[in-house]
Motif scaffolding. Structure first.
Motif, mmCIF file in Angstrom:
data_model
loop_
_atom_site.group_PDB
_atom_site.id
_atom_site.type_symbol
_atom_site.label_atom_id
_atom_site.label_comp_id
_atom_site.label_asym_id
_atom_site.label_seq_id
_atom_site.Cartn_x
_atom_site.Cartn_y
_atom_site.Cartn_z
ATOM 1 N N VAL A 161 57.555 15.286 -18.799
ATOM 2 C CA VAL A 161 56.539 15.104 -17.760
ATOM 3 C C VAL A 161 57.157 15.201 -16.367
ATOM 4 N N LEU A 162 58.322 14.578 -16.190
ATOM 5 C CA LEU A 162 58.968 14.551 -14.876
ATOM 6 C C LEU A 162 59.733 15.830 -14.572
ATOM 7 N N GLY A 163 60.014 16.616 -15.617
ATOM 8 C CA GLY A 163 60.796 17.829 -15.418
ATOM 9 C C GLY A 163 62.218 17.547 -15.013
ATOM 10 N N LYS A 164 62.769 16.423 -15.463
ATOM 11 C CA LYS A 164 64.109 16.008 -15.084
ATOM 12 C C LYS A 164 64.709 15.175 -16.204
ATOM 13 N N LYS A 165 65.978 15.374 -16.483
ATOM 14 C CA LYS A 165 66.661 14.608 -17.513
ATOM 15 C C LYS A 165 67.135 13.262 -16.961
ATOM 16 N N ALA A 166 67.088 12.247 -17.803
ATOM 17 C CA ALA A 166 67.594 10.936 -17.414
ATOM 18 C C ALA A 166 69.104 10.989 -17.236
ATOM 19 N N ASP A 202 58.856 2.753 -18.792
ATOM 20 C CA ASP A 202 58.136 2.560 -17.527
ATOM 21 C C ASP A 202 59.163 2.280 -16.439
ATOM 22 N N TYR A 203 58.745 2.349 -15.200
ATOM 23 C CA TYR A 203 59.627 2.142 -14.056
ATOM 24 C C TYR A 203 60.857 3.056 -14.118
ATOM 25 N N ALA A 204 60.637 4.331 -14.422
ATOM 26 C CA ALA A 204 61.705 5.330 -14.294
ATOM 27 C C ALA A 204 61.924 5.560 -12.798
ATOM 28 N N LEU A 205 63.088 5.203 -12.308
ATOM 29 C CA LEU A 205 63.318 5.165 -10.861
ATOM 30 C C LEU A 205 64.595 5.887 -10.476
ATOM 31 N N THR A 212 63.614 7.435 -29.282
ATOM 32 C CA THR A 212 63.742 8.248 -28.060
ATOM 33 C C THR A 212 62.509 9.103 -27.762
ATOM 34 N N ALA A 213 61.448 8.975 -28.563
ATOM 35 C CA ALA A 213 60.266 9.828 -28.360
ATOM 36 C C ALA A 213 59.621 9.591 -27.000
ATOM 37 N N SER A 214 59.514 8.330 -26.593
ATOM 38 C CA SER A 214 58.891 8.049 -25.293
ATOM 39 C C SER A 214 59.766 8.559 -24.149
ATOM 40 N N LEU A 215 61.097 8.452 -24.297
ATOM 41 C CA LEU A 215 62.012 8.957 -23.275
ATOM 42 C C LEU A 215 61.905 10.474 -23.148
ATOM 43 N N GLU A 216 61.893 11.170 -24.264
ATOM 44 C CA GLU A 216 61.828 12.642 -24.226
ATOM 45 C C GLU A 216 60.499 13.124 -23.662
ATOM 46 N N MET A 217 59.430 12.382 -23.949
ATOM 47 C CA MET A 217 58.136 12.745 -23.370
ATOM 48 C C MET A 217 58.159 12.555 -21.853
ATOM 49 N N LEU A 218 58.754 11.453 -21.402
ATOM 50 C CA LEU A 218 58.826 11.190 -19.964
ATOM 51 C C LEU A 218 59.665 12.250 -19.254
ATOM 52 N N GLU A 219 60.781 12.645 -19.842
ATOM 53 C CA GLU A 219 61.614 13.693 -19.243
ATOM 54 C C GLU A 219 60.828 14.997 -19.116
ATOM 55 N N ASP A 232 70.124 9.776 -6.166
ATOM 56 C CA ASP A 232 69.110 10.626 -6.787
ATOM 57 C C ASP A 232 69.187 10.642 -8.317
ATOM 58 N N ASP A 233 70.002 9.772 -8.911
ATOM 59 C CA ASP A 233 70.034 9.661 -10.373
ATOM 60 C C ASP A 233 68.674 9.197 -10.894
ATOM 61 N N LEU A 234 68.304 9.653 -12.080
ATOM 62 C CA LEU A 234 67.082 9.181 -12.741
ATOM 63 C C LEU A 234 67.480 8.160 -13.793
ATOM 64 N N VAL A 235 67.066 6.912 -13.569
ATOM 65 C CA VAL A 235 67.384 5.821 -14.492
ATOM 66 C C VAL A 235 66.094 5.411 -15.201
ATOM 67 N N VAL A 236 66.122 5.436 -16.525
ATOM 68 C CA VAL A 236 64.909 5.191 -17.307
ATOM 69 C C VAL A 236 65.093 3.974 -18.222
ATOM 70 N N PRO A 237 64.261 2.939 -18.069
ATOM 71 C CA PRO A 237 64.265 1.846 -19.040
ATOM 72 C C PRO A 237 63.620 2.300 -20.356
ATOM 73 N N VAL A 238 64.240 1.925 -21.471
ATOM 74 C CA VAL A 238 63.683 2.167 -22.798
ATOM 75 C C VAL A 238 63.557 0.803 -23.470
ATOM 76 N N SER A 239 62.371 0.485 -23.962
ATOM 77 C CA SER A 239 62.166 -0.860 -24.508
ATOM 78 C C SER A 239 61.163 -0.839 -25.647
#
Length: 367
Positions: free
Chosen positions: A90-95, A189-192, A81-88, A55-62
């Motif tokens: 939106v998802l309501g979960k930390k990477a 993208d592809y935060a899985l 890290t702006a795109s990562l922080e925005m995604l977190e 159940d870990d959240l793994v986020v590609p940053v590119s």
């Protein structure tokens, strides 16, 4: 788990440029960003795929865009890290961990810099085993996984959220946005979940890049030929030794596209090879015989003749004396879907895909 410091980053930067097949952005810029982040925030923990929880959240940053633009538009710490922080948000979960989407050039080291800033591990894996020019060219796409929520950020402070229906639409929408953002942007993208990453990612690729970097940096000190040692490691082939005599680049549709003509020297005197690239080298052809020497999705790299140091597509200059090498891609790219996604026909090249080892056997016959 182990720690990445400055020495490891130096090695990864060189090895990632080899695996990046000329693309993935300038590795020097990525190296300096990662080193600066490590100096500021401390060494980065690097974990293996086996250490992930389901159940870990793994986020590609590119970084997305034309590598030529990236040489002049270096990302700020905030953009990183702006795109990562925005995604977190939106998802309501930390990477839990950050990973490279590709093990190539700057995109191998941007995740390290982002991980240092966020204080979380970087994953020793990627989704290509090399660099490719388009967002859907990842093993996640090959396994039928969705890109999910996609976030982007630029140097002006703009952020963007989109929900593409699949990988192809993620590429089309993100590329159009990148052009408006000045030709370069940061993307998640592809935060899985960990269970999906364990199934689909290509493991241990940052370690592979590090090993290649060690070979190039230290072989000559040991009295070894760095190119020969590298080819042993990668099970690859030396295709050609030559001098760059004509290079044509253009920024087109958000990519650096072009061709390079290499005139043979030494054992390849009186021969010509033509390289075709779209951010990355995708095709090498014997120009006199019109026969392919190596074809995407297999990897083609251009190295400095004397040092074995890789040369990017934007760094290749007239008169450069080079060695062209090629080596097999990951087995996932040799499937029907892999070849449809990133094979020669996708890029408009008039050749059928043949594995580089098969082409090498043919070349020995017609030489």
């Amino acid at each position: 788990m182990r720690l990445l410091g400055i020495e490891e980053i130096e090695n990864i930067a060189i090895g990632a440029a080899v695996l990046g097949t000329g693309g993935g952005g300038d590795p020097y810029i990525g190296k300096m960003m990662a080193i600066e982040a490590i100096k500021k925030y401390g060494k980065v923990r690097m974990i293996t795929v086996d250490e992930l929880k389901d159940d870990d959240l793994v986020v590609p940053v590119s970084s997305i865009g034309a590598p030529t633009v990236g040489v002049e538009k270096i990302a700020s710490e905030e953009e990183l890290t702006a795109s990562l922080e925005m995604l977190e948000k939106v998802l309501g979960k930390k990477a839990t961990a950050i990973m490279p989407i590709e093990v190539g050039g700057i995109n191998s080291l941007i995740p390290v810099a982002a991980a240092a800033k966020k204080g979380i591990p970087v994953l020793d894996a990627d989704a290509m085993g090399r660099a490719f020019p388009e967002a859907q060219m990842v093993t996640f796409h090959l396994d039928g996984l969705s890109p999910g929520a996609v976030t982007m950020a630029d140097d002006k402070g703009n952020t963007l959220l989109m929900y593409p229906i699949n990988g192809e639409w993620s590429e089309r929408l993100a590329r159009a946005a990148t052009i408006q953002m000045g030709g370069q942007a940061k993307m998640c993208d592809y935060a899985l979940e960990g269970k999906n990453v364990k199934q689909s990612a290509i493991p241990d690729t940052l370690t592979l890049a590090e090993d290649i970097g060690k070979i190039i940096r230290h072989s000559k000190v040991k009295g070894l030929n760095p190119v020969k040692e590298m080819l042993k490691k990668l099970e690859g082939f030396e295709l050609f030794q030559g001098k760059a005599v004509d290079i044509r680049r253009r920024i087109q549709e958000g990519f650096t596209k072009g061709e390079a003509l290499i005139e043979g020297i030494n054992k390849n005197k009186d021969q010509l090879v033509k390289l075709f690239f779209q951010n990355e080298h995708l095709l090498a052809v014997d120009a006199s015989k019109d026969k392919p020497l190596a074809i995407t999705p297999d990897l083609i790299a251009v190295l400095d003749l004397e040092t074995g140091v890789p040369i990017t597509t934007e760094g290749l200059k007239y008169g450069a004396r080079v060695i062209i090498i090629a080596f097999p891609c990951h087995e996932k790219w040799r499937t029907k879907k892999g070849i449809e996604t990133a094979g020669p026909h996708y890029f408009g090249y008039p050749y059928e895909y043949e594995p580089v080892e098969q082409l090498e056997r043919k070349r020995k016959d017609w030489e």
